[in-house]
Scaffold this active site. Structure first.
Site, short mmCIF file in Angstrom:
data_model
loop_
_atom_site.label_atom_id
_atom_site.label_comp_id
_atom_site.label_asym_id
_atom_site.label_seq_id
_atom_site.Cartn_x
_atom_site.Cartn_y
_atom_site.Cartn_z
CG HIS A 178 -1.87 -0.94 1.31
ND1 HIS A 178 -3.27 -0.54 1.49
CD2 HIS A 178 -2.20 -2.03 0.49
CE1 HIS A 178 -4.23 -1.55 1.19
NE2 HIS A 178 -3.41 -2.42 0.46
N PRO A 179 0.49 2.12 -0.68
CG PRO A 179 -0.47 3.41 -2.63
CD PRO A 179 -0.72 2.46 -1.78
CB CYS A 180 -1.75 5.36 2.50
SG CYS A 180 -1.85 3.74 2.82
CE LYS A 181 0.77 5.33 7.84
NZ LYS A 181 -0.46 6.31 7.88
CB THR A 182 4.93 6.04 -0.60
OG1 THR A 182 4.62 4.60 -0.73
CG2 THR A 182 6.10 6.36 -1.38
#
Lengths: 248, 322
Positions: A178-182
């Site tokens: 998941h990219p939400c914290k990238t």
């Protein structure tokens, strides 16, 4: 046994993109002359990954390492917004002792894709894993295979971390990190390098951080090659070679 | 948004009458009767078919049962698409009820995501909501919410509780007074004719010179092949609705009504100004369909029809092409 066709393709891909990978292959030939080059390469890679994935001692992992080649969206090679990555070689970093295979061993093939999310405006790592006969791995298997260092984070919220999703271009099931914290963890990296006036290849840095959680280890030479490329290649081929040799 | 409550309710409570039949090659101990169910358009197949599963498993042996999956006329149904979207894409031109085939064997690994538990559906739904908020509010609203609010959103969907759902969702539909809308409109365009599953791009609700964008603008920019602009106006089917509604009110408070005869659009700050036109769409069986469903015809040599279903896909507009 191993899809030799698969390996041959992999070898060719790597050699045409990064000369540095070709160099490493030749090195290994010297070490184990009695094995054919391809078979040797496969066995070496399998051994390396056995050490890493302790949970699956019977499984051998044939891993692919991405290179920024032939992006499908037409962007130039090595550009910060890559298209689909092709398989390439994973150069050796440690001891090259080769284990004999056990008859119960299973090979798992990974395929990694890096796509760009316009919603989060960051790259996203998609991957799939299957046995050589085509049987895919389940999400449960993927979670179990996550490296020990990252297990804690995964267990805090597995459903927010790695899940199965539809590939937005191919329409097929893939696992996604998941990219939400990238952008949260990439911002300090970019800020710091700005402070010391150093160029950062976003993709290399990002991939070196997220890849290992899902079995994708980006070799150090990748980063050095990337930064060398930026600083004009010609006279520096020898230093690249030297660096790669040192890593053995 | 309170004026839109009627429309929001109609969208939420939209139903599709469906007939589930067991695949003929499944092994049964007795004959399996078909099972009829009204499916909610806004929900997901695997979330609402527990009864279907139980019904068929009663006539099967445990060893013959593995993961359930659904198929329509040979196409495996992607459970992670909202039911209304699946119907619009695949079956809207067929007679009702929608005939779905139920399978318990040979799960199509290459086509479908696995759905071993409700957690998977919840994770998928929440990640859609989060992505939509990333576009609308840079994730600020969703991240400021507590875990229990997220849970309430999910429970509202799972238990078909409109008020419970909208108590939280309305926060995701607001934007500061000084802005003219969301940062970007969360939308996906699904077409049966393309290789790609869907089209999703960044699109601002307001143009650089301050004009509010319409659905037509969005389509022209994002999906030009689907609509020839001049045709778009000429071929609006006036028999179903007099006003072509652009951008579902559930998602975007700015609704633009395009006048069929003049082809001009006028922004409406609130919708609807008067009670919505309740004319049934042609694909429904007489039940009052949401008035916002419209058919826009395109000359036969291009495509049979382009249907805008304003049934939404997790805070986004789903526009399908027949």
């Amino acid at each position: 046994m191993v899809g030799n066709g698969e390996l041959q393709r992999t070898v060719l891909m790597a050699t045409c993109v990064k000369h540095i990978f070709k160099l490493k292959m030749e090195l290994q030939c010297h070490i184990k002359e009695h094995l054919t080059m391809y078979r040797h390469f496969f066995l070496w890679r399998a051994k390396k990954t056995i050490n890493k994935i302790k949970r699956q001692p019977a499984a051998k992992l044939l891993q692919s390492c991405p290179t920024l080649c032939e992006p499908i969206d037409g962007s130039p090679k090595g550009s910060p917004i890559p298209g689909i990555l092709q398989e390439a070689l994973d150069p050796p970093l440690d001891d090259l002792e080769v284990n004999e295979t056990t008859t119960a061993a299973e090979v798992i093939k990974y395929e990694y894709h890096v796509l760009y999310s316009c919603s989060y405006q960051v790259p996203v790592l998609y991957f799939r894993a299957s046995f050589l006969d085509g049987r895919p791995l389940a999400l449960k298997d993927i979670w179990e295979g996550v490296h020990e260092c990252y297990k804690m984070r995964l267990l805090q919220g597995p459903w927010d971390t790695i899940t199965q999703q539809e590939h937005p271009i191919l329409g097929q099931p893939f696992f996604v990190l998941h990219p939400c914290k990238t952008s949260e963890f990439m911002t300090p990296v970019l800020k710091n390098s700005q402070k010391i006036n150093r160029n950062v290849n976003y993709i290399t840095s990002w991939l070196s951080m997220v890849g290992p959680a899902v079995g994708l280890n980006l070799p150090l030479s990748y980063a050095t090659a990337a930064s060398q490329d930026e600083g004009n290649v010609d006279g520096q081929d020898s230093s690249i070679e030297r660096k790669s040799l040192e890593e053995h | 948004m309170t004026d839109d409550k009627d429309v929001l309710r109609d969208v939420w409570f939209g139903r599709i009458p469906t007939c589930f039949t067991l695949y003929q090659d499944e092994i049964t101990e007795r004959e399996a009767e078909p099972y009829y169910l009204l499916l909610p358009r806004v929900s997901y197949l695997t979330l609402v078919t527990d009864k279907v599963k139980k019904h068929f498993q009663k006539v099967m042996r445990q060893e013959d049962i593995s993961e359930i999956w659904f198929e329509y006329e040979g196409t495996p149904l992607k459970w992670h698409y909202p039911i209304g979207l699946l119907f619009d894409l695949l079956a809207s031109s067929s007679a009702l009820p929608w005939n779905i085939t139920v399978h318990f064997k040979s799960f199509p690994e290459k086509d479908l995501l696995h759905c071993p538990s409700k957690d998977v559906i919840e994770a998928h739904f929440m990640s859609c909501v989060k992505e939509a908020d990333a576009l609308k509010h840079k994730s600020q609203v969703i991240n400021e919410m507590q875990k229990k609010d997220h849970k309430q959103l999910w429970m509202g969907l799972q238990n078909d509780r409109f008020d419970q759902f909208w108590a939280i969702n309305r926060k995701l539909m607001e934007y500061p007074a000084e802005e003219n809308g969301f940062r970007y409109i969360p939308f996906r365009i699904y077409q049966t004719t393309t290789e790609r599953p869907f089209i999703q791009k960044l699109f601002r609700p307001v143009s650089t010179d301050g004009q509010l964008h319409t659905l037509g603008d969005l389509l022209k920019e994002v999906c030009p092949s689907a609509v020839a602009p001049e045709v778009f106006w000429d071929q609006v089917v006036a028999s179903d609705t007099e006003n072509v509604l652009c951008l579902n009110s559930r998602d975007h408070p700015q609704i633009h009504r395009m006048d069929c005869s003049t082809g001009r659009s006028q922004p409406e700050s609130k919708w609807p100004p008067s009670p919505p036109q309740r004319s049934p769409g042609p694909s429904c069986d007489g039940e009052t369909q949401v008035p916002v469903t419209l058919l826009i015809g395109i000359p036969p040599y291009l495509k049979p029809s382009l249907e805008f279903s304003t049934q939404t896909h997790s805070n986004g507009v789903s526009v399908t092409d027949n």
